[in-house]
Design a protein around this motif. Structure first.
Motif, PDB file in Angstrom:
ATOM      1  N   MET A 165       9.481 -32.279  37.439  1.00  0.00           N
ATOM      2  CA  MET A 165       8.321 -31.576  37.930  1.00  0.00           C
ATOM      3  C   MET A 165       7.091 -32.110  37.198  1.00  0.00           C
ATOM      4  O   MET A 165       7.099 -32.305  35.996  1.00  0.00           O
ATOM      5  N   SER A 166       6.007 -32.292  37.933  1.00  0.00           N
ATOM      6  CA  SER A 166       4.768 -32.795  37.355  1.00  0.00           C
ATOM      7  C   SER A 166       3.954 -31.653  36.777  1.00  0.00           C
ATOM      8  O   SER A 166       4.001 -30.523  37.289  1.00  0.00           O
ATOM      9  N   LYS A 167       3.203 -31.944  35.719  1.00  0.00           N
ATOM     10  CA  LYS A 167       2.380 -30.928  35.067  1.00  0.00           C
ATOM     11  C   LYS A 167       1.012 -31.511  34.762  1.00  0.00           C
ATOM     12  O   LYS A 167       0.867 -32.714  34.576  1.00  0.00           O
ATOM     13  N   ILE A 168       0.015 -30.601  34.693  1.00  0.00           N
ATOM     14  CA  ILE A 168      -1.303 -31.019  34.222  1.00  0.00           C
ATOM     15  C   ILE A 168      -1.242 -31.122  32.707  1.00  0.00           C
ATOM     16  O   ILE A 168      -0.290 -30.656  32.079  1.00  0.00           O
ATOM     17  N   THR A 169      -2.278 -31.683  32.108  1.00  0.00           N
ATOM     18  CA  THR A 169      -2.265 -31.841  30.654  1.00  0.00           C
ATOM     19  C   THR A 169      -2.429 -30.478  29.981  1.00  0.00           C
ATOM     20  O   THR A 169      -2.916 -29.509  30.588  1.00  0.00           O
ATOM     21  N   GLU A 170      -2.048 -30.406  28.733  1.00  0.00           N
ATOM     22  CA  GLU A 170      -2.201 -29.171  27.944  1.00  0.00           C
ATOM     23  C   GLU A 170      -3.679 -28.776  27.869  1.00  0.00           C
ATOM     24  O   GLU A 170      -4.010 -27.586  27.946  1.00  0.00           O
ATOM     25  N   GLU A 171      -4.551 -29.756  27.704  1.00  0.00           N
ATOM     26  CA  GLU A 171      -5.995 -29.485  27.620  1.00  0.00           C
ATOM     27  C   GLU A 171      -6.498 -28.887  28.933  1.00  0.00           C
ATOM     28  O   GLU A 171      -7.271 -27.920  28.934  1.00  0.00           O
ATOM     29  N   GLN A 172      -6.069 -29.431  30.066  1.00  0.00           N
ATOM     30  CA  GLN A 172      -6.476 -28.899  31.363  1.00  0.00           C
ATOM     31  C   GLN A 172      -5.944 -27.485  31.566  1.00  0.00           C
ATOM     32  O   GLN A 172      -6.656 -26.607  32.063  1.00  0.00           O
ATOM     33  N   LEU A 173      -4.704 -27.262  31.174  1.00  0.00           N
ATOM     34  CA  LEU A 173      -4.109 -25.934  31.274  1.00  0.00           C
ATOM     35  C   LEU A 173      -4.883 -24.935  30.416  1.00  0.00           C
ATOM     36  O   LEU A 173      -5.186 -23.820  30.850  1.00  0.00           O
ATOM     37  N   LYS A 174      -5.223 -25.364  29.210  1.00  0.00           N
ATOM     38  CA  LYS A 174      -5.982 -24.496  28.302  1.00  0.00           C
ATOM     39  C   LYS A 174      -7.333 -24.143  28.915  1.00  0.00           C
ATOM     40  O   LYS A 174      -7.767 -22.988  28.868  1.00  0.00           O
ATOM     41  N   GLN A 175      -8.009 -25.116  29.523  1.00  0.00           N
ATOM     42  CA  GLN A 175      -9.306 -24.856  30.165  1.00  0.00           C
ATOM     43  C   GLN A 175      -9.154 -23.858  31.309  1.00  0.00           C
ATOM     44  O   GLN A 175      -9.964 -22.924  31.431  1.00  0.00           O
ATOM     45  N   LEU A 176      -8.149 -24.068  32.148  1.00  0.00           N
ATOM     46  CA  LEU A 176      -7.918 -23.148  33.265  1.00  0.00           C
ATOM     47  C   LEU A 176      -7.629 -21.736  32.772  1.00  0.00           C
ATOM     48  O   LEU A 176      -8.138 -20.748  33.323  1.00  0.00           O
ATOM     49  N   GLN A 177      -6.835 -21.607  31.731  1.00  0.00           N
ATOM     50  CA  GLN A 177      -6.500 -20.290  31.189  1.00  0.00           C
ATOM     51  C   GLN A 177      -7.734 -19.606  30.603  1.00  0.00           C
ATOM     52  O   GLN A 177      -7.940 -18.405  30.798  1.00  0.00           O
ATOM     53  N   GLU A 178      -8.565 -20.367  29.897  1.00  0.00           N
ATOM     54  CA  GLU A 178      -9.798 -19.804  29.328  1.00  0.00           C
ATOM     55  C   GLU A 178     -10.749 -19.355  30.437  1.00  0.00           C
ATOM     56  O   GLU A 178     -11.341 -18.274  30.361  1.00  0.00           O
TER      57      GLU A 178
END
Length: 79
Positions: free
Chosen positions: A1-14
């Motif tokens: 399964m493909s995932k976005i980067t941790e940094e992108q995930l963190k931005q989306l969550q914030e």
């Protein structure tokens, strides 16, 4: 399964957290607005009752809210 980067995930969550906080604040403001509108309506109703009492006692008058003085409102004569 493909995932976005941790940094992108963190931005989306914030961003999602900020959106939720704003929605919460809007809800609080709407509740305060509702309460203030009711308070305003109650004061307006009280003031209307007092105006009727004043008119019964003094006739039709304009009251100076600074010093309590009043002027009688001249009623137009019917022709």
């Amino acid at each position: 399964m493909s995932k976005i980067t941790e940094e992108q995930l963190k931005q989306l969550q914030e961003q999602e957290g900020k959106k939720n906080a704003i929605k919460h604040d809007i809800g609080l403001l709407e509740t305060q607005k509702h309460a203030l509108l009711h308070a305003f309506a109650n004061i307006q109703e009280e003031q209307d009752k007092l105006k009727v009492q004043l008119e019964d006692e003094y006739g039709k008058i304009n009251v100076n809210l600074q010093d309590g003085s009043y002027e009688i409102i001249a009623e137009e004569e019917a022709e």
